[in-house]
Enzyme design. Structure first.
Site, PDB file in Angstrom:
ATOM      1  N   CYS A   1       0.845  -1.191   0.000  1.00  5.42           N
ATOM      2  CA  CYS A   1       0.000   0.000   0.000  1.00  5.42           C
ATOM      3  C   CYS A   1       0.880   1.240   0.000  1.00  5.42           C
ATOM      4  O   CYS A   1       1.885   1.294   0.724  1.00  5.42           O
ATOM      5  CB  CYS A   1      -0.889  -0.002   1.246  1.00  5.42           C
ATOM      6  SG  CYS A   1      -2.033   1.377   1.337  1.00  5.42           S
TER       7      CYS A   1
ATOM      8  N   HIS B   1      -8.920  -3.924  -2.371  1.00  6.14           N
ATOM      9  CA  HIS B   1      -8.019  -3.105  -1.553  1.00  6.14           C
ATOM     10  C   HIS B   1      -8.476  -1.645  -1.527  1.00  6.14           C
ATOM     11  O   HIS B   1      -8.587  -1.033  -0.455  1.00  6.14           O
ATOM     12  CB  HIS B   1      -6.596  -3.215  -2.122  1.00  6.14           C
ATOM     13  CG  HIS B   1      -5.570  -2.426  -1.382  1.00  6.14           C
ATOM     14  ND1 HIS B   1      -4.639  -3.014  -0.562  1.00  6.14           N
ATOM     15  CD2 HIS B   1      -5.306  -1.093  -1.349  1.00  6.14           C
ATOM     16  CE1 HIS B   1      -3.844  -2.078  -0.052  1.00  6.14           C
ATOM     17  NE2 HIS B   1      -4.233  -0.899  -0.516  1.00  6.14           N
ATOM     18  N   GLU B   2      -8.772  -1.095  -2.704  1.00  3.16           N
ATOM     19  CA  GLU B   2      -9.184   0.313  -2.773  1.00  3.16           C
ATOM     20  C   GLU B   2     -10.572   0.522  -2.177  1.00  3.16           C
ATOM     21  O   GLU B   2     -10.823   1.534  -1.514  1.00  3.16           O
ATOM     22  CB  GLU B   2      -9.111   0.832  -4.213  1.00  3.16           C
ATOM     23  CG  GLU B   2      -7.742   0.749  -4.855  1.00  3.16           C
ATOM     24  CD  GLU B   2      -6.595   1.350  -4.048  1.00  3.16           C
ATOM     25  OE1 GLU B   2      -6.816   2.272  -3.234  1.00  3.16           O
ATOM     26  OE2 GLU B   2      -5.457   0.881  -4.229  1.00  3.16           O
TER      27      GLU B   2
ATOM     28  N   HIS C   1     -10.264   0.848   1.468  1.00  5.79           N
ATOM     29  CA  HIS C   1      -9.853   2.199   1.867  1.00  5.79           C
ATOM     30  C   HIS C   1     -11.068   3.113   2.035  1.00  5.79           C
ATOM     31  O   HIS C   1     -11.108   3.944   2.945  1.00  5.79           O
ATOM     32  CB  HIS C   1      -8.918   2.824   0.828  1.00  5.79           C
ATOM     33  CG  HIS C   1      -7.473   2.543   1.054  1.00  5.79           C
ATOM     34  ND1 HIS C   1      -6.801   2.907   2.197  1.00  5.79           N
ATOM     35  CD2 HIS C   1      -6.564   1.929   0.264  1.00  5.79           C
ATOM     36  CE1 HIS C   1      -5.541   2.532   2.104  1.00  5.79           C
ATOM     37  NE2 HIS C   1      -5.368   1.927   0.943  1.00  5.79           N
TER      38      HIS C   1
END
Length: 155
Positions: free
Chosen positions: A90, A132-133, A136
């Site tokens: 990241c 993953h995004e 976030h």
């Protein structure tokens, strides 16, 4: 329009849930351009708005494979298929990677930068990056779900 500072993993803003984007105005278009500029400057493959200090549901992914980058606003993963374990890093936590279990394939819907509803059926690295995004945008960092973390060796 600008390369922004990527905030680091210990910043509390990364733990907050992002707000939906209701319409595409000049502010959102500027955010998209800043995400692009910052991602390419950092040489990553994905970047979410909270990583540059903006709590809006937007991210960019560019696997640098000759295809157009994906810009997704208000993403929603509607289906997860299978799972596999792989290393992940990241831009907000440089110098480290972790082993994370993610879906092998995802179907995600959202809005593109023109306001059109789009859907992607992604597998492998693209599916991993989308998860993953999206994490976030929900205030979740990959190290929260990693089975193991490790420091990368300096070259």
């Amino acid at each position: 329009m600008a390369v922004r500072e990527i905030i680091k993993a210990d910043h509390q803003l990364l733990r907050r849930k992002s707000r939906r984007i209701l319409n595409i105005d000049d502010e959102v278009l500027e955010l998209i351009q800043d995400l692009k500029d910052t991602l390419y400057n950092a040489d990553g493959i994905g970047l979410a708005a909270p990583q540059i200090g903006v709590l809006k549901r937007a991210f960019i992914i560019d696997l640098r494979n000759g295809e157009e980058p994906i810009i997704l606003l208000n993403p929603k993963i509607v289906k997860k298929i299978g799972q596999y374990e792989d290393s992940e890093g990241c831009l907000s936590y440089p110098g480290y990677e972790g082993i994370v279990v993610r879906p092998r394939r995802v179907i995600v819907t959202g809005m593109n930068e023109k306001g059109k509803i789009v859907q992607y059926d992604a597998s492998g690295l693209m599916a991993r990056a989308i998860c993953h995004e999206t994490d976030h945008l929900d205030g979740v960092l990959y190290m929260d779900i990693a089975k193991k973390m490790y420091k990368l060796e300096q070259e």
